[in-house]
Design a protein around this motif. Structure first.
Motif, PDB file in Angstrom:
ATOM      1  N   THR A  22       0.847  -1.183   0.000  1.00  0.00           N
ATOM      2  CA  THR A  22       0.000   0.000   0.000  1.00  0.00           C
ATOM      3  C   THR A  22       0.886   1.237   0.000  1.00  0.00           C
ATOM      4  OG1 THR A  22      -0.100   0.393   2.394  1.00  0.00           O
ATOM      5  CG2 THR A  22      -1.565  -1.301   1.512  1.00  0.00           C
ATOM      6  N   ARG A  23       0.247   2.405  -0.123  1.00  0.00           N
ATOM      7  CA  ARG A  23       1.014   3.642  -0.041  1.00  0.00           C
ATOM      8  C   ARG A  23       1.616   3.836   1.341  1.00  0.00           C
ATOM      9  NH1 ARG A  23      -3.586   5.674  -2.794  1.00  0.00           N
ATOM     10  NH2 ARG A  23      -4.292   6.664  -0.858  1.00  0.00           N
ATOM     11  N   GLY A  24       1.049   3.163   2.335  1.00  0.00           N
ATOM     12  CA  GLY A  24       1.566   3.266   3.696  1.00  0.00           C
ATOM     13  C   GLY A  24       2.615   2.229   4.021  1.00  0.00           C
ATOM     14  N   GLY A  25       3.024   1.443   3.032  1.00  0.00           N
ATOM     15  CA  GLY A  25       4.029   0.417   3.255  1.00  0.00           C
ATOM     16  C   GLY A  25       3.498  -0.960   2.933  1.00  0.00           C
ATOM     17  N   ARG A  46       4.226  -4.970   9.807  1.00  0.00           N
ATOM     18  CA  ARG A  46       4.910  -4.375   8.668  1.00  0.00           C
ATOM     19  C   ARG A  46       5.930  -5.369   8.126  1.00  0.00           C
ATOM     20  NH1 ARG A  46       4.046   0.911   7.681  1.00  0.00           N
ATOM     21  NH2 ARG A  46       3.003   2.143   9.293  1.00  0.00           N
ATOM     22  N   GLU A  73     -11.486   6.684   8.443  1.00  0.00           N
ATOM     23  CA  GLU A  73     -10.375   7.561   8.806  1.00  0.00           C
ATOM     24  C   GLU A  73     -10.794   9.026   8.794  1.00  0.00           C
ATOM     25  OE1 GLU A  73      -5.732   8.121   7.465  1.00  0.00           O
ATOM     26  OE2 GLU A  73      -7.262   8.061   5.905  1.00  0.00           O
ATOM     27  N   LEU A 101      -3.588   4.446  11.487  1.00  0.00           N
ATOM     28  CA  LEU A 101      -2.264   4.776  10.969  1.00  0.00           C
ATOM     29  C   LEU A 101      -2.259   4.952   9.458  1.00  0.00           C
ATOM     30  CD1 LEU A 101      -0.275   2.195  13.132  1.00  0.00           C
ATOM     31  CD2 LEU A 101      -0.876   4.549  13.701  1.00  0.00           C
ATOM     32  N   HIS A 102      -3.169   4.276   8.783  1.00  0.00           N
ATOM     33  CA  HIS A 102      -3.210   4.388   7.325  1.00  0.00           C
ATOM     34  C   HIS A 102      -4.541   3.863   6.832  1.00  0.00           C
ATOM     35  CE1 HIS A 102      -1.891   4.521   3.175  1.00  0.00           C
ATOM     36  NE2 HIS A 102      -2.266   3.263   3.017  1.00  0.00           N
ATOM     37  N   SER A 103      -5.085   4.519   5.807  1.00  0.00           N
ATOM     38  CA  SER A 103      -6.317   4.069   5.181  1.00  0.00           C
ATOM     39  C   SER A 103      -6.215   4.311   3.684  1.00  0.00           C
ATOM     40  CB  SER A 103      -7.520   4.837   5.751  1.00  0.00           C
ATOM     41  OG  SER A 103      -8.720   4.455   5.107  1.00  0.00           O
ATOM     42  N   GLU A 104      -6.727   3.354   2.918  1.00  0.00           N
ATOM     43  CA  GLU A 104      -6.575   3.462   1.473  1.00  0.00           C
ATOM     44  C   GLU A 104      -7.631   2.610   0.781  1.00  0.00           C
ATOM     45  OE1 GLU A 104      -3.046   2.488  -1.818  1.00  0.00           O
ATOM     46  OE2 GLU A 104      -2.579   2.550   0.322  1.00  0.00           O
ATOM     47  N   VAL A 145      -5.267   0.406   8.458  1.00  0.00           N
ATOM     48  CA  VAL A 145      -4.236  -0.068   9.377  1.00  0.00           C
ATOM     49  C   VAL A 145      -4.401   0.688  10.691  1.00  0.00           C
ATOM     50  CG1 VAL A 145      -1.770  -0.421   9.757  1.00  0.00           C
ATOM     51  CG2 VAL A 145      -2.697  -0.447   7.420  1.00  0.00           C
TER      52      VAL A 145
END
Length: 376
Positions: A22-25, A46, A73, A101-104, A145
């Motif tokens: 993802t863009r967040g890792g 991760r 989010e 921490l991250h959403s996509e 996440v």
């Protein structure tokens, strides 16, 4: 349709070891913690977590929501921004909101990991639609996440339960009054907790997947398409089918919160830990637990609504069942005054509402009959 034990085993293992970029890792999926139609919650790490022994525990939510639904989010960030802007008077609520921490939203490319995940979610054999399901809605694969929170049924003493419910009730009211967010899916799985560094417990109102921004007309339009909630915890009004379906409002969430407390206090009890454990008691489901029929997946929503109504009105024909001493497990008898007052308040509201509806029906019938007599 109930999932078979073999199908359940396969679905639990479907994600294990899968890596998603993802863009967040990049994240590696581990075991499934929770699932419901179109949703998986998994422990994850991760891909580079081995380089950081202090990496916090993570969970990843995978879902196929309506593309028109506001991302969780965005709602959480709005609530936190309002709390921070309000200054010290609202900072307390930050302890009771989840940390995302991250959403996509991910594109579903044929042959990709995303496509495989979407297929698992869409074709899960235990996935049953709501009675007013809108399966033709455009959907998106959403990954969220989050910090790992602790489920409420892992608490080990009654005083912590009291604190968590107190926290969640206040957080829910603050969300409604300040950022104007209505949760709309209060259930046992969405009331969680965390500890601070001093091991103080904080209740957390989690999972705003189905929440509404009451100031956003487009969001209200999108969320009004269907009834939302988890049936054993849903308000009676929302379980019933109406010619014009009522809006999901604040009191419906409060009724759901009552059901969470009632079900938890009635169906669970503490037992002594095994000798090799840390000495803390643990919560287990009671044998022949009350209210089991509320969890029968073969019941229609209308039948479940009637059973809940009977619980309040006494129409089940068993006075003992409605006596709180016989409903609550011995571990939660101390909550009897609290839960009884809540039950009585809800019962008064239901009786008054049913009386008002009958008066309206009688008035309409009287009008129609008079009209017929006048015009023959």
């Amino acid at each position: 349709m109930a999932i078979s034990s073999e199908a359940a085993r396969r679905s639990r293992n479907s994600f294990n070891g899968m890596t998603l970029d993802t863009r967040g890792g990049s994240f590696i999926f581990r075991k499934v913690l929770y699932r419901r139609p179109d949703l998986y919650v998994l422990k994850a790490q991760r891909a580079d977590a081995s380089l950081n022994v202090h990496a916090p525990p993570l969970v990843i939510k995978l879902s196929l929501p309506s593309a028109a639904r506001t991302p969780e989010e965005r709602l959480v960030n709005k609530a936190k921004a309002v709390a921070i802007d309000a200054g010290g008077d609202s900072h307390w609520v930050l302890q009771h909101l989840p940390s995302i921490l991250h959403s996509e939203d991910l594109p579903v490319i044929p042959g990709s990991t995303q496509a495989h995940v979407a297929e698992i979610l869409h074709n899960a054999s235990y996935n049953t639609c709501a009675e007013d399901c809108h399966c033709d809605e455009t959907r998106t694969l959403r990954i969220v996440v989050m910090e790992e929170l602790l489920p409420i049924d892992t608490l080990s003493n009654a005083s912590d339960f009291a604190q968590v419910f107190f926290d969640v009730l206040n957080c829910h009211k603050w969300l409604h009054d300040k950022p104007r967010i209505l949760h709309r899916d209060i259930s046992m799985s969405n009331i969680m907790y965390r500890f601070d560094d001093d091991h103080n417990v904080y209740g957390v109102l989690n999972d705003m997947d189905l929440s509404s921004d009451l100031n956003d007309l487009e969001d209200l339009k999108a969320t009004s398409l269907r009834r939302t909630g988890t049936p054993p915890f849903m308000a009676i009004d929302l379980l019933r089918k109406h010619s014009v379906q009522p809006d999901h409002i604040y009191r419906h969430d409060l009724e759901s919160l009552f059901y969470v407390m009632l079900i938890l206090f009635a169906r669970y009890e503490f037992i002594a830990a095994e000798p090799d454990d840390d000495g803390a008691e643990r919560l287990v489901k009671r044998l022949k637990a009350p209210l089991s029929e509320w969890f029968d997946p073969t019941l229609s929503w209308a039948t479940l609504a009637q059973k809940k109504n009977d619980f309040f009105t006494g129409a089940q024909g068993s006075g003992d069942l409605l006596h709180m001493n016989n409903i609550l497990s011995s571990s939660f008898r101390g909550f009897k005054p609290w839960i009884s007052r809540l039950k009585n308040a809800l019962e008064d509201g239901l009786v008054a509402r049913n009386r008002a509806l009958r008066e309206v029906e009688d008035s309409v019938f009287h009008f129609l009959r008079t009209d017929e007599e006048l015009w023959g």
